[in-house]
Design a protein around this motif. Structure first.
Motif, mmCIF file in Angstrom:
data_model
loop_
_atom_site.group_PDB
_atom_site.id
_atom_site.type_symbol
_atom_site.label_atom_id
_atom_site.label_comp_id
_atom_site.label_asym_id
_atom_site.label_seq_id
_atom_site.Cartn_x
_atom_site.Cartn_y
_atom_site.Cartn_z
ATOM 1 N N VAL A 176 0.818 -1.217 0.000
ATOM 2 C CA VAL A 176 0.000 0.000 0.000
ATOM 3 C C VAL A 176 0.855 1.273 0.000
ATOM 4 N N PHE A 177 0.482 2.204 -0.877
ATOM 5 C CA PHE A 177 1.037 3.559 -0.878
ATOM 6 C C PHE A 177 0.041 4.434 -0.116
ATOM 7 N N ALA A 178 0.502 5.194 0.871
ATOM 8 C CA ALA A 178 -0.411 6.063 1.619
ATOM 9 C C ALA A 178 0.234 7.421 1.821
ATOM 10 N N CYS A 179 -0.504 8.461 1.455
ATOM 11 C CA CYS A 179 0.037 9.814 1.505
ATOM 12 C C CYS A 179 -0.895 10.733 2.297
ATOM 13 N N LEU A 180 -0.322 11.437 3.255
ATOM 14 C CA LEU A 180 -1.059 12.466 3.991
ATOM 15 C C LEU A 180 -0.464 13.800 3.569
ATOM 16 N N GLU A 181 -1.303 14.677 3.034
ATOM 17 C CA GLU A 181 -0.755 15.929 2.496
ATOM 18 C C GLU A 181 -1.806 17.033 2.559
ATOM 19 N N PHE A 182 -1.354 18.276 2.628
ATOM 20 C CA PHE A 182 -2.279 19.396 2.512
ATOM 21 C C PHE A 182 -2.977 19.282 1.164
ATOM 22 N N SER A 183 -4.253 19.707 1.113
ATOM 23 C CA SER A 183 -4.994 19.533 -0.126
ATOM 24 C C SER A 183 -5.880 20.750 -0.374
ATOM 25 N N LYS A 184 -6.970 20.550 -1.094
ATOM 26 C CA LYS A 184 -7.811 21.704 -1.442
ATOM 27 C C LYS A 184 -9.092 21.704 -0.609
ATOM 28 N N VAL A 185 -9.363 22.847 0.011
ATOM 29 C CA VAL A 185 -10.571 23.007 0.813
ATOM 30 C C VAL A 185 -11.781 23.015 -0.120
ATOM 31 N N ASN A 186 -12.822 22.252 0.246
ATOM 32 C CA ASN A 186 -13.916 22.082 -0.711
ATOM 33 C C ASN A 186 -15.142 22.954 -0.452
ATOM 34 N N ASN A 187 -15.060 23.867 0.516
ATOM 35 C CA ASN A 187 -16.182 24.784 0.763
ATOM 36 C C ASN A 187 -15.709 26.212 0.518
ATOM 37 N N THR A 188 -16.435 26.952 -0.345
ATOM 38 C CA THR A 188 -15.973 28.279 -0.775
ATOM 39 C C THR A 188 -15.754 29.237 0.390
ATOM 40 N N LEU A 189 -16.701 29.263 1.299
ATOM 41 C CA LEU A 189 -16.611 30.200 2.415
ATOM 42 C C LEU A 189 -15.436 29.837 3.323
ATOM 43 N N PHE A 190 -15.354 28.553 3.640
ATOM 44 C CA PHE A 190 -14.264 28.068 4.486
ATOM 45 C C PHE A 190 -12.917 28.325 3.799
ATOM 46 N N ASN A 191 -12.919 28.194 2.471
ATOM 47 C CA ASN A 191 -11.689 28.421 1.714
ATOM 48 C C ASN A 191 -11.208 29.875 1.848
ATOM 49 N N GLU A 192 -12.163 30.816 1.845
ATOM 50 C CA GLU A 192 -11.825 32.243 2.027
ATOM 51 C C GLU A 192 -11.082 32.449 3.344
ATOM 52 N N VAL A 193 -11.655 31.888 4.389
ATOM 53 C CA VAL A 193 -11.063 32.027 5.729
ATOM 54 C C VAL A 193 -9.675 31.380 5.748
ATOM 55 N N TYR A 194 -9.619 30.177 5.164
ATOM 56 C CA TYR A 194 -8.365 29.410 5.159
ATOM 57 C C TYR A 194 -7.264 30.153 4.403
ATOM 58 N N LYS A 195 -7.624 30.738 3.250
ATOM 59 C CA LYS A 195 -6.630 31.457 2.430
ATOM 60 C C LYS A 195 -6.093 32.670 3.187
ATOM 61 N N ARG A 196 -6.991 33.369 3.868
ATOM 62 C CA ARG A 196 -6.569 34.528 4.660
ATOM 63 C C ARG A 196 -5.601 34.098 5.746
ATOM 64 N N TRP A 197 -5.953 33.002 6.375
ATOM 65 C CA TRP A 197 -5.113 32.474 7.448
ATOM 66 C C TRP A 197 -3.736 32.099 6.891
ATOM 67 N N SER A 198 -3.745 31.306 5.812
ATOM 68 C CA SER A 198 -2.451 30.788 5.379
ATOM 69 C C SER A 198 -1.566 31.867 4.759
ATOM 70 N N PHE A 199 -2.146 32.698 3.887
ATOM 71 C CA PHE A 199 -1.284 33.706 3.235
ATOM 72 C C PHE A 199 -1.000 34.907 4.135
ATOM 73 N N GLY A 200 -1.960 35.207 5.016
ATOM 74 C CA GLY A 200 -1.779 36.368 5.884
ATOM 75 C C GLY A 200 -1.018 36.027 7.153
ATOM 76 N N ALA A 201 -1.577 35.095 7.914
ATOM 77 C CA ALA A 201 -1.046 34.888 9.263
ATOM 78 C C ALA A 201 0.224 34.031 9.300
ATOM 79 N N ILE A 202 0.284 32.980 8.494
ATOM 80 C CA ILE A 202 1.390 32.027 8.666
ATOM 81 C C ILE A 202 2.780 32.657 8.437
ATOM 82 N N PRO A 203 2.995 33.387 7.325
ATOM 83 C CA PRO A 203 4.330 34.000 7.162
ATOM 84 C C PRO A 203 4.665 34.975 8.295
#
Ligand code: SAM
Length: 264
Positions: A176-203
């Motif tokens: 078995v090949f098994a991969c755990l990785e960051f992926s694409k958020v599938n809810n538009t609203l949640f994605n907005e919040v997530y993008k703000r978090w990752s591009f704004g807060a993380i750096p």
């Protein structure tokens, strides 16, 4: 190209990835905890529980073998490996399963070895560390591995398709090949919040906590560039694997995903 620009660009990318992980090796847990608000620990627990290492019988094992032969690629500080061995020992009563941790970065491996000293697996034949590029696993024989894991590693590889073919080569039929990785958020609203978090807060957090904005900026961008769930599933199939069901499972609304493939 004719002038070898691609090779130069690739060498620069590899060098950059090396630099990022060398500079974050010691602040690695802090980094993960901040980036995922601690959730990466739950994802990793789930990933391992779901794979159930050490459970018998395993289709790919011959009856003379005991335990699973696991290869944890981009295993870095041993996070997945220690969980695998703990699970095999305590849940499946299996003292044989062994894990090879492979990583391209000697600083991450050194951190993993240091951490292993406080586990029951220090200097045990059940755990070993090798410095290796996932795209060229010459030291691992064909069809020798029961389970290949890669957690939060593959998005950093220069040639993901080559790494997937190497995974296929080293796995036993039924493995078995098994991969755990960051992926694409599938809810538009949640994605907005997530993008703000990752591009704004993380750096910014990277700069404040680790004094290293660039590495964190790189990590956020590498997540953004990584293929979607379906695209990555297709890449796994292109390498020759059969995928169970739709091929992946989303975690936390698609912030991360587990992809699996079975070598026929
Ligand atoms: N698997 C660990 C975890 O989940 O905590 C470590 C993940 S860390 C984010 C990514 C790791 O991938 C780093 O240790 C890095 O050195 C390693 N890596 C990057 N490119 C690699 C390659 N081509 N081959 C092997 N390891 C690689």
């Amino acid at each position: 190209t004719h002038f070898g620009f691609e090779t130069v660009a690739e060498a620069i990318k590899e060098q950059k990835v090396r630099g990022v992980f060398s500079s974050v090796a010691s602040s690695y847990d802090t980094m993960n905890d901040l980036m995922s608000v601690g959730i990466h620990r739950l994802w990793k627990d789930y990933f391992v529980r779901n794979l159930n290492p050490g459970q018998n019988p395993l289709k790919s094992s011959s009856s003379s073998e005991q335990g699973w032969n696991i290869l944890d690629i981009a295993g870095g500080t041993g996070d997945i490996a220690f969980r695998m061995l703990d699970h095999a020992s305590t849940i499946n009563n299996d003292p044989y399963t062994k894990v090879t941790v492979a990583d391209i970065n000697p600083d991450m491996l050194a951190e993993g070895k240091r951490r292993s000293l406080v586990t029951p697996y220090a200097r045990s034949p059940r755990l070993n560390f090798v410095e290796a590029n996932a795209e060229k696993l010459d030291m691992i024989p064909d069809s020798s591995i029961d389970l290949y894991t890669v957690a939060f590693g593959i998005r950093n590889f220069t040639h993901k398709d080559v790494a997937l073919r190497e995974a296929y080569r080293v796995l036993k039929p039924g493995g078995v090949f098994a991969c755990l990785e960051f992926s694409k958020v599938n809810n538009t609203l949640f994605n907005e919040v997530y993008k703000r978090w990752s591009f704004g807060a993380i750096p910014l957090i990277g700069q404040l906590v680790a004094g290293d904005r660039d590495s964190y900026q790189y990590l956020v961008e590498s997540i953004e560039r990584f293929p979607s769930q379906t695209e990555f599933r297709d890449m796994i199939q292109d390498a020759g694997f059969l995928v169970p069901g739709q091929g992946w499972e989303d975690l936390t609304g698609g912030i991360a995903a587990i992809h699996k493939g079975v070598k026929p």
